[in-house]
Design a protein around this motif. Sequence first.
Motif, mmCIF file in Angstrom:
data_model
loop_
_atom_site.group_PDB
_atom_site.id
_atom_site.type_symbol
_atom_site.label_atom_id
_atom_site.label_comp_id
_atom_site.label_asym_id
_atom_site.label_seq_id
_atom_site.Cartn_x
_atom_site.Cartn_y
_atom_site.Cartn_z
ATOM 1 N N TYR A 1 0.822 -1.205 0.000
ATOM 2 C CA TYR A 1 0.000 0.000 0.000
ATOM 3 C C TYR A 1 0.861 1.263 0.000
ATOM 4 O O TYR A 1 0.639 2.185 -0.811
ATOM 5 C CB TYR A 1 -0.930 -0.006 1.212
ATOM 6 N N HIS A 2 1.841 1.310 0.915
ATOM 7 C CA HIS A 2 2.655 2.523 1.017
ATOM 8 C C HIS A 2 3.499 2.737 -0.240
ATOM 9 O O HIS A 2 3.661 3.884 -0.697
ATOM 10 C CB HIS A 2 3.550 2.455 2.248
ATOM 11 N N VAL A 3 4.022 1.648 -0.802
ATOM 12 C CA VAL A 3 4.804 1.777 -2.038
ATOM 13 C C VAL A 3 3.907 2.268 -3.173
ATOM 14 O O VAL A 3 4.264 3.192 -3.923
ATOM 15 C CB VAL A 3 5.473 0.432 -2.394
ATOM 16 N N GLY A 4 2.733 1.664 -3.313
ATOM 17 C CA GLY A 4 1.822 2.091 -4.377
ATOM 18 C C GLY A 4 1.359 3.523 -4.211
ATOM 19 O O GLY A 4 1.276 4.278 -5.194
ATOM 20 N N ASN A 5 1.060 3.914 -2.978
ATOM 21 C CA ASN A 5 0.584 5.273 -2.713
ATOM 22 C C ASN A 5 1.671 6.305 -2.982
ATOM 23 O O ASN A 5 1.389 7.430 -3.409
ATOM 24 C CB ASN A 5 0.114 5.360 -1.257
ATOM 25 N N LEU B 1 1.868 6.330 -6.997
ATOM 26 C CA LEU B 1 0.648 6.758 -7.673
ATOM 27 C C LEU B 1 0.193 8.135 -7.242
ATOM 28 O O LEU B 1 -0.234 8.958 -8.072
ATOM 29 C CB LEU B 1 -0.461 5.736 -7.405
ATOM 30 N N ASN B 2 0.307 8.433 -5.940
ATOM 31 C CA ASN B 2 -0.265 9.674 -5.402
ATOM 32 C C ASN B 2 0.756 10.600 -4.756
ATOM 33 O O ASN B 2 0.373 11.576 -4.104
ATOM 34 C CB ASN B 2 -1.352 9.323 -4.365
ATOM 35 N N ASP B 3 2.044 10.296 -4.920
ATOM 36 C CA ASP B 3 3.117 11.118 -4.330
ATOM 37 C C ASP B 3 2.957 11.248 -2.823
ATOM 38 O O ASP B 3 3.299 12.283 -2.224
ATOM 39 C CB ASP B 3 3.146 12.519 -4.952
ATOM 40 N N ALA B 4 2.417 10.215 -2.185
ATOM 41 C CA ALA B 4 2.184 10.242 -0.738
ATOM 42 C C ALA B 4 3.411 9.732 -0.002
ATOM 43 O O ALA B 4 3.869 8.603 -0.235
ATOM 44 C CB ALA B 4 0.975 9.376 -0.383
ATOM 45 N N HIS B 5 3.962 10.555 0.879
ATOM 46 C CA HIS B 5 5.119 10.130 1.669
ATOM 47 C C HIS B 5 4.700 9.055 2.668
ATOM 48 O O HIS B 5 3.633 9.166 3.307
ATOM 49 C CB HIS B 5 5.728 11.323 2.401
ATOM 50 N N PRO B 6 5.502 8.025 2.821
ATOM 51 C CA PRO B 6 5.131 6.925 3.729
ATOM 52 C C PRO B 6 5.241 7.338 5.192
ATOM 53 O O PRO B 6 5.961 8.294 5.528
ATOM 54 C CB PRO B 6 6.160 5.832 3.392
#
Length: 422
Positions: free
Chosen positions: A404-408, A411-416
């Motif tokens: 999830y964190h890798v995909g986010n 895909l969404n430039d979301a920092h883990p």
Amino acid sequence: MGSQTPNPIDHSAHPRVNSADPVPPRPLPAKPAHILADDDEAIRIAQELAADFAQGAALRDREGLLPLRELDLYSQSGIWSINVPRAYGGPGLSHATLARVISIVASGDPAVAQIAQNHIAILNVVDLDGTEEQKRRVFDWALQGLRFGNAFSELGGKTVTDFQTRVTFQGNDAIVSGEKFYTTGALLAHIVPIVAIGEDGAYLVFAERELPGLTVTNNWSSFGQRTTASGSVRLENLRVPRERAVKLRDEAAAPSVQGPVSQIIQAAIDAGIARNAIDETIRFVRTHSRPWVDSGRERASDDPYTIAAIGDLKIRLHAAEALLEIAGRAIDRGYAQPTLENVSEATIRTGEAKVLTTQIAIDATNKLFELAGTRSTLASHGLDRHWRNARVHTLHDPVRWKFYHVGNYYLNDAHPPRHPWN
């Protein structure tokens, strides 16, 4: 290896896991630990330790014998201070080397390898969060060969980060009370670092193992990683000097590589389990297994399906090891320049490595029995420990969240998230 017979062990001198018998504090080392000169020496020493640890790994697992001799060799080898910065007298080696070294040791005995995990991660925490005085003190302890256990996790909280252990300050003293579990290494440590919550945030409190008010219980009963001594710790009005309480930063507010450093060690242990399992499979197929009746082959090692399966396992192992190297270099960059971008990259690269090392550890230890055949399940070989160790150790944090964190991130430039479990 599973079929080798180690030297006889005096069981009376080797306490067992999950035993009511008391385990006294370990004596302080008679001399300072070795200091690693460079990457090559670290790898060579790790290989020597792995060969030594492998000799008795099956016996220790079967009999539940704590690795006292092995732990002394390990903590004196220099590996336990591998990440002490050069400015403080340590080798300050790359995190890529750290991952490779831990993986090698784990290929000999992953339980012994895991006991160093929290010690090494704690050195990183102090490096990033400690005062200059605290750094000098803790790094010197490590260079002297003192071992740190841990008293972090608790059983009763809603989540893994819900800590109930408390620290208060009276004059020059820090006073700690609470209960901990999964305290890997605390039983055989010289110093037990404790995570506790104060009025102004979280602290890491360093306490000698033999202090009044600190009780370590040898009650680790898991079916895998049996000899890590990951039991419990009770803290009852434990008093230590106030300067031994390291104030922990808010990782959500201040980026650091604390999480990736902890995680890459966990991933490296899984890679070591996988490598050993694959090596055991190859050895067993060559020397013990019979070819399947429909194969028309004279040897099990000539079976085309077995050959292809070994090729698949080796390719996936090498991919996981390559990602460990990439993750280690990313952590090096995040350590040198802890920007949000660099820390996020280190976290993502380490998460990617954790996914592959988890998958290959579980698959390789399961495939061992399919390829080696029914006789590989005989207790005399002790090969079941590989699957048990892989299944237990890979539960440290769920890889489903790594996806999830890798995909986010992509895909969404979301920092883990930033914490020790990611």
